[in-house]
Design a protein around this motif. Structure first.
Motif, PDB file in Angstrom:
ATOM      1  N   ASP A   1       0.874  -1.265   0.117  1.00  0.00           N
ATOM      2  CA  ASP A   1      -0.081  -0.148  -0.014  1.00  0.00           C
ATOM      3  C   ASP A   1       0.908   1.069   0.062  1.00  0.00           C
ATOM      4  OD1 ASP A   1      -2.497  -0.855  -0.109  1.00  0.00           O
ATOM      5  OD2 ASP A   1      -3.123  -0.486   1.779  1.00  0.00           O
TER       6      ASP A   1
ATOM      7  N   LYS B   1      -9.527   7.783   1.676  1.00  0.00           N
ATOM      8  CA  LYS B   1      -9.913   6.875   0.534  1.00  0.00           C
ATOM      9  C   LYS B   1     -10.225   5.416   1.274  1.00  0.00           C
ATOM     10  CE  LYS B   1      -8.799   4.455  -3.563  1.00  0.00           C
ATOM     11  NZ  LYS B   1      -7.679   3.855  -4.219  1.00  0.00           N
ATOM     12  N   LYS B   2      -9.183   5.114   2.345  1.00  0.00           N
ATOM     13  CA  LYS B   2      -9.452   3.724   2.972  1.00  0.00           C
ATOM     14  C   LYS B   2     -10.530   3.864   3.875  1.00  0.00           C
ATOM     15  CE  LYS B   2      -5.724   1.311   1.779  1.00  0.00           C
ATOM     16  NZ  LYS B   2      -5.955  -0.223   1.239  1.00  0.00           N
ATOM     17  N   SER B   3     -10.704   5.045   4.329  1.00  0.00           N
ATOM     18  CA  SER B   3     -11.767   5.183   5.419  1.00  0.00           C
ATOM     19  C   SER B   3     -13.018   4.798   4.496  1.00  0.00           C
ATOM     20  CB  SER B   3     -11.779   6.403   6.105  1.00  0.00           C
ATOM     21  OG  SER B   3     -10.821   6.563   7.220  1.00  0.00           O
ATOM     22  N   TYR B   4     -13.322   5.474   3.498  1.00  0.00           N
ATOM     23  CA  TYR B   4     -14.560   5.430   2.496  1.00  0.00           C
ATOM     24  C   TYR B   4     -14.535   4.037   2.072  1.00  0.00           C
ATOM     25  CZ  TYR B   4     -17.904   6.172  -0.746  1.00  0.00           C
ATOM     26  OH  TYR B   4     -19.319   6.170  -1.506  1.00  0.00           O
ATOM     27  N   GLU B   5     -13.692   3.264   1.645  1.00  0.00           N
ATOM     28  CA  GLU B   5     -13.716   1.740   1.307  1.00  0.00           C
ATOM     29  C   GLU B   5     -14.069   1.064   2.678  1.00  0.00           C
ATOM     30  OE1 GLU B   5      -9.822   0.902   0.174  1.00  0.00           O
ATOM     31  OE2 GLU B   5     -10.104   2.100  -2.015  1.00  0.00           O
ATOM     32  N   ASN B   6     -13.634   1.427   3.782  1.00  0.00           N
ATOM     33  CA  ASN B   6     -14.037   0.598   4.986  1.00  0.00           C
ATOM     34  C   ASN B   6     -15.752   0.701   5.278  1.00  0.00           C
ATOM     35  OD1 ASN B   6     -13.357  -1.152   7.281  1.00  0.00           O
ATOM     36  ND2 ASN B   6     -13.751   0.754   8.385  1.00  0.00           N
ATOM     37  N   TYR B   7     -16.074   2.235   5.043  1.00  0.00           N
ATOM     38  CA  TYR B   7     -17.443   2.402   5.318  1.00  0.00           C
ATOM     39  C   TYR B   7     -18.211   1.679   4.453  1.00  0.00           C
ATOM     40  CZ  TYR B   7     -21.525   5.173   4.329  1.00  0.00           C
ATOM     41  OH  TYR B   7     -22.911   5.640   4.076  1.00  0.00           O
TER      42      TYR B   7
ATOM     43  N   LEU C   1     -17.511  -1.300   2.783  1.00  0.00           N
ATOM     44  CA  LEU C   1     -17.569  -2.674   3.177  1.00  0.00           C
ATOM     45  C   LEU C   1     -18.402  -2.806   4.475  1.00  0.00           C
ATOM     46  CD1 LEU C   1     -13.735  -3.394   2.576  1.00  0.00           C
ATOM     47  CD2 LEU C   1     -15.581  -4.303   1.260  1.00  0.00           C
ATOM     48  N   GLU C   2     -18.395  -2.004   5.311  1.00  0.00           N
ATOM     49  CA  GLU C   2     -18.994  -2.194   6.459  1.00  0.00           C
ATOM     50  C   GLU C   2     -20.744  -2.227   6.329  1.00  0.00           C
ATOM     51  OE1 GLU C   2     -19.627  -0.129  10.832  1.00  0.00           O
ATOM     52  OE2 GLU C   2     -17.542  -0.429  10.271  1.00  0.00           O
ATOM     53  N   ARG C   3     -20.955  -1.169   5.720  1.00  0.00           N
ATOM     54  CA  ARG C   3     -22.503  -1.025   5.050  1.00  0.00           C
ATOM     55  C   ARG C   3     -22.708  -2.303   4.469  1.00  0.00           C
ATOM     56  NH1 ARG C   3     -23.763   3.802   1.549  1.00  0.00           N
ATOM     57  NH2 ARG C   3     -23.314   2.394  -0.229  1.00  0.00           N
TER      58      ARG C   3
END
Length: 81
Positions: A33, A55-61, A63-65
Motif C-alpha cells: 500500500d 480513501k481507505k476510510s471510505y472503502e471501509n465504510y 465494506l461495513e455497510r
C-alpha cells in the motif's frame, strides 16, 4: 501477536519516519500500500497521506455497510425458533 513474529514497517510522511510494528503478513500488505501511495518512493507527502487515509476510510465504510446488509439478509433467511 507474539513479539518474535513482528516486523517493522517504516512510513515516511513529510520527511518524518513513523515505525509500525505488525505481523509479517500485514507488513507485506502495508508495504505494498505504501508503495502504491508513494509511487514506489516510500516517501509520502502529507496531502497524499491524508487523501489515502480518507480513501481507505471510505472503502471501509462501504465494506461495513455491505457487510451489515449481508448479515441482515442472512438473518432474515434463517428459520426462527
Amino acid at each position: 501477536m507474539a513479539n518474535e513474529n513482528l516486523k517493522q514497517v517504516i512510513i515516511n510522511v513529510s520527511a518524518k519516519d513513523f515505525i509500525v510494528k505488525c505481523s509479517e503478513e500485514f507488513a507485506n500488505f502495508l508495504e505494498d500500500d505504501i508503495a502504491l501511495i508513494s509511487g514506489g518512493t516510500q516517501k509520502i507527502e502529507l496531502k497524499s497521506f491524508v487523501d489515502a487515509f480518507i480513501k481507505k476510510s471510505y472503502e471501509n465504510y462501504i465494506l461495513e455497510r455491505e457487510l451489515k446488509k449481508l448479515i441482515k439478509a442472512i438473518n432474515e433467511e434463517l428459520p426462527t425458533k
